[in-house]
Motif scaffolding. Sequence first.
Motif, mmCIF file in Angstrom:
data_model
loop_
_atom_site.group_PDB
_atom_site.id
_atom_site.type_symbol
_atom_site.label_atom_id
_atom_site.label_comp_id
_atom_site.label_asym_id
_atom_site.label_seq_id
_atom_site.Cartn_x
_atom_site.Cartn_y
_atom_site.Cartn_z
ATOM 1 N N GLU A 189 36.473 41.214 44.002
ATOM 2 C CA GLU A 189 37.298 42.111 44.813
ATOM 3 C C GLU A 189 36.831 42.138 46.261
ATOM 4 O OE1 GLU A 189 36.660 45.702 42.588
ATOM 5 O OE2 GLU A 189 38.143 45.159 41.077
ATOM 6 N N GLY A 190 37.645 42.750 47.101
ATOM 7 C CA GLY A 190 37.291 42.922 48.509
ATOM 8 C C GLY A 190 37.148 41.585 49.209
ATOM 9 N N ALA A 191 36.062 41.432 49.965
ATOM 10 C CA ALA A 191 35.835 40.212 50.740
ATOM 11 C C ALA A 191 35.656 38.987 49.845
ATOM 12 C CB ALA A 191 34.605 40.382 51.634
ATOM 13 N N CYS A 192 35.366 39.203 48.555
ATOM 14 C CA CYS A 192 35.172 38.071 47.632
ATOM 15 C C CYS A 192 36.495 37.374 47.304
ATOM 16 C CB CYS A 192 34.527 38.539 46.331
ATOM 17 S SG CYS A 192 32.835 39.124 46.550
ATOM 18 N N PRO A 195 25.150 44.730 44.168
ATOM 19 C CA PRO A 195 24.630 44.975 45.529
ATOM 20 C C PRO A 195 24.749 43.769 46.458
ATOM 21 C CG PRO A 195 23.115 45.847 43.894
ATOM 22 C CD PRO A 195 24.158 45.061 43.142
ATOM 23 N N PHE A 196 24.595 42.565 45.906
ATOM 24 C CA PHE A 196 24.718 41.356 46.727
ATOM 25 C C PHE A 196 26.158 41.158 47.184
ATOM 26 C CE2 PHE A 196 21.147 40.671 43.807
ATOM 27 C CZ PHE A 196 20.132 40.490 44.723
ATOM 28 N N LEU A 197 27.103 41.409 46.281
ATOM 29 C CA LEU A 197 28.517 41.276 46.638
ATOM 30 C C LEU A 197 28.919 42.357 47.636
ATOM 31 C CD1 LEU A 197 30.061 40.536 43.116
ATOM 32 C CD2 LEU A 197 29.470 38.886 44.910
ATOM 33 N N GLN A 198 28.445 43.585 47.414
ATOM 34 C CA GLN A 198 28.811 44.694 48.294
ATOM 35 C C GLN A 198 28.235 44.502 49.698
ATOM 36 O OE1 GLN A 198 27.505 47.999 45.867
ATOM 37 N NE2 GLN A 198 29.529 48.235 44.937
ATOM 38 N N SER A 199 27.093 43.845 49.792
ATOM 39 C CA SER A 199 26.507 43.620 51.120
ATOM 40 C C SER A 199 27.385 42.696 51.958
ATOM 41 C CB SER A 199 25.087 43.057 50.998
ATOM 42 O OG SER A 199 25.119 41.720 50.530
ATOM 43 N N ASP A 200 28.234 41.912 51.283
ATOM 44 C CA ASP A 200 29.186 41.039 51.976
ATOM 45 C C ASP A 200 30.600 41.621 51.978
ATOM 46 O OD1 ASP A 200 27.329 39.080 52.648
ATOM 47 O OD2 ASP A 200 27.555 38.049 50.736
ATOM 48 N N GLY A 201 30.734 42.892 51.586
ATOM 49 C CA GLY A 201 32.039 43.540 51.604
ATOM 50 C C GLY A 201 32.883 43.278 50.374
ATOM 51 N N GLY A 202 32.267 42.824 49.303
ATOM 52 C CA GLY A 202 33.003 42.536 48.075
ATOM 53 C C GLY A 202 32.555 43.408 46.922
ATOM 54 N N ASP A 203 33.068 43.089 45.740
ATOM 55 C CA ASP A 203 32.692 43.814 44.530
ATOM 56 C C ASP A 203 33.161 42.990 43.337
ATOM 57 O OD1 ASP A 203 31.596 45.741 42.885
ATOM 58 O OD2 ASP A 203 32.700 47.406 43.774
ATOM 59 N N ILE A 204 32.841 43.472 42.139
ATOM 60 C CA ILE A 204 33.252 42.786 40.913
ATOM 61 C C ILE A 204 33.541 43.824 39.846
ATOM 62 C CG2 ILE A 204 30.880 42.515 40.060
ATOM 63 C CD1 ILE A 204 31.791 39.676 39.085
ATOM 64 N N SER A 205 34.563 43.565 39.037
ATOM 65 C CA SER A 205 34.926 44.452 37.932
ATOM 66 C C SER A 205 35.016 43.656 36.645
ATOM 67 C CB SER A 205 36.285 45.103 38.177
ATOM 68 O OG SER A 205 36.245 45.940 39.295
ATOM 69 N N LEU A 206 34.582 44.281 35.549
ATOM 70 C CA LEU A 206 34.745 43.690 34.229
ATOM 71 C C LEU A 206 36.161 43.975 33.762
ATOM 72 C CD1 LEU A 206 33.653 42.357 31.659
ATOM 73 C CD2 LEU A 206 32.822 44.609 30.954
ATOM 74 N N GLN A 263 25.160 35.055 24.174
ATOM 75 C CA GLN A 263 26.266 34.503 23.386
ATOM 76 C C GLN A 263 27.524 34.239 24.211
ATOM 77 O OE1 GLN A 263 25.262 37.679 23.470
ATOM 78 N NE2 GLN A 263 26.496 38.999 22.180
ATOM 79 N N ILE A 264 27.556 34.716 25.440
ATOM 80 C CA ILE A 264 28.725 34.486 26.289
ATOM 81 C C ILE A 264 28.781 33.007 26.665
ATOM 82 C CG2 ILE A 264 29.774 35.002 28.544
ATOM 83 C CD1 ILE A 264 30.005 37.247 26.387
ATOM 84 N N GLN A 265 29.934 32.388 26.435
ATOM 85 C CA GLN A 265 30.126 30.970 26.691
ATOM 86 C C GLN A 265 30.716 30.704 28.081
ATOM 87 O OE1 GLN A 265 29.132 28.586 24.379
ATOM 88 N NE2 GLN A 265 28.257 30.412 23.459
ATOM 89 N N GLU A 266 31.589 31.612 28.540
ATOM 90 C CA GLU A 266 32.223 31.370 29.829
ATOM 91 C C GLU A 266 32.543 32.686 30.532
ATOM 92 O OE1 GLU A 266 36.040 29.460 29.545
ATOM 93 O OE2 GLU A 266 36.716 30.787 27.960
ATOM 94 N N VAL A 267 32.602 32.605 31.848
ATOM 95 C CA VAL A 267 32.992 33.729 32.690
ATOM 96 C C VAL A 267 34.162 33.255 33.538
ATOM 97 C CG1 VAL A 267 32.279 35.333 34.488
ATOM 98 C CG2 VAL A 267 30.653 34.654 32.723
ATOM 99 N N ILE A 268 35.262 33.993 33.461
ATOM 100 C CA ILE A 268 36.498 33.611 34.143
ATOM 101 C C ILE A 268 36.833 34.676 35.176
ATOM 102 C CG2 ILE A 268 38.968 33.138 33.838
ATOM 103 C CD1 ILE A 268 38.191 32.560 30.824
ATOM 104 N N ASN A 269 37.146 34.214 36.391
ATOM 105 C CA ASN A 269 37.572 35.138 37.444
ATOM 106 C C ASN A 269 39.094 35.268 37.395
ATOM 107 O OD1 ASN A 269 37.687 36.738 39.790
ATOM 108 N ND2 ASN A 269 37.939 34.940 41.055
ATOM 109 N N ILE A 270 39.544 36.497 37.209
ATOM 110 C CA ILE A 270 40.982 36.797 37.237
ATOM 111 C C ILE A 270 41.272 37.334 38.625
ATOM 112 C CG2 ILE A 270 42.825 38.193 36.228
ATOM 113 C CD1 ILE A 270 41.536 36.265 34.238
ATOM 114 N N SER A 271 42.046 36.614 39.402
ATOM 115 C CA SER A 271 42.301 37.067 40.779
ATOM 116 C C SER A 271 43.730 37.528 40.948
ATOM 117 C CB SER A 271 41.981 35.950 41.772
ATOM 118 O OG SER A 271 42.779 34.832 41.486
ATOM 119 N N GLY A 272 43.926 38.374 41.907
ATOM 120 C CA GLY A 272 45.248 38.808 42.290
ATOM 121 C C GLY A 272 45.943 39.745 41.335
ATOM 122 N N LEU A 273 45.202 40.404 40.433
ATOM 123 C CA LEU A 273 45.848 41.357 39.515
ATOM 124 C C LEU A 273 45.750 42.757 40.060
ATOM 125 C CD1 LEU A 273 44.642 40.088 36.036
ATOM 126 C CD2 LEU A 273 46.837 39.727 37.109
#
Length: 81
Positions: free
Chosen positions: A44-47, A19-30, A71-81
């Motif tokens: 995604e989007g404005a992000c 919801p925070f990302l969408q309020s700025d016109g963005g989104d996120i996908s796993l 247990q998650i050690q890192e989060v990586i953003n994959i852009s432009g796919l």
Amino acid sequence: MNTEELRLNIEKALDEIRPFLQSDGGDISLISIDNDSSVKVRLEGACVGCSVNQMTLKSGVEMTIKKYAPQIQEVINISGL
């Protein structure tokens, strides 16, 4: 926690962030979970190309995912796919 439970917990984390990302016109996908310790997401989007997206990724997304799945050690953003 098995892989399916891990995926569900990560999706819950993303649902909390979305919801925070969408309020700025963005989104996120796993995209994927690797070795039950590394998560790949796509902003995604404005992000995409946003100057604060790396800060958002580390402070908001990674922190929230680790809250649901410690247990998650890192989060990586994959852009432009």
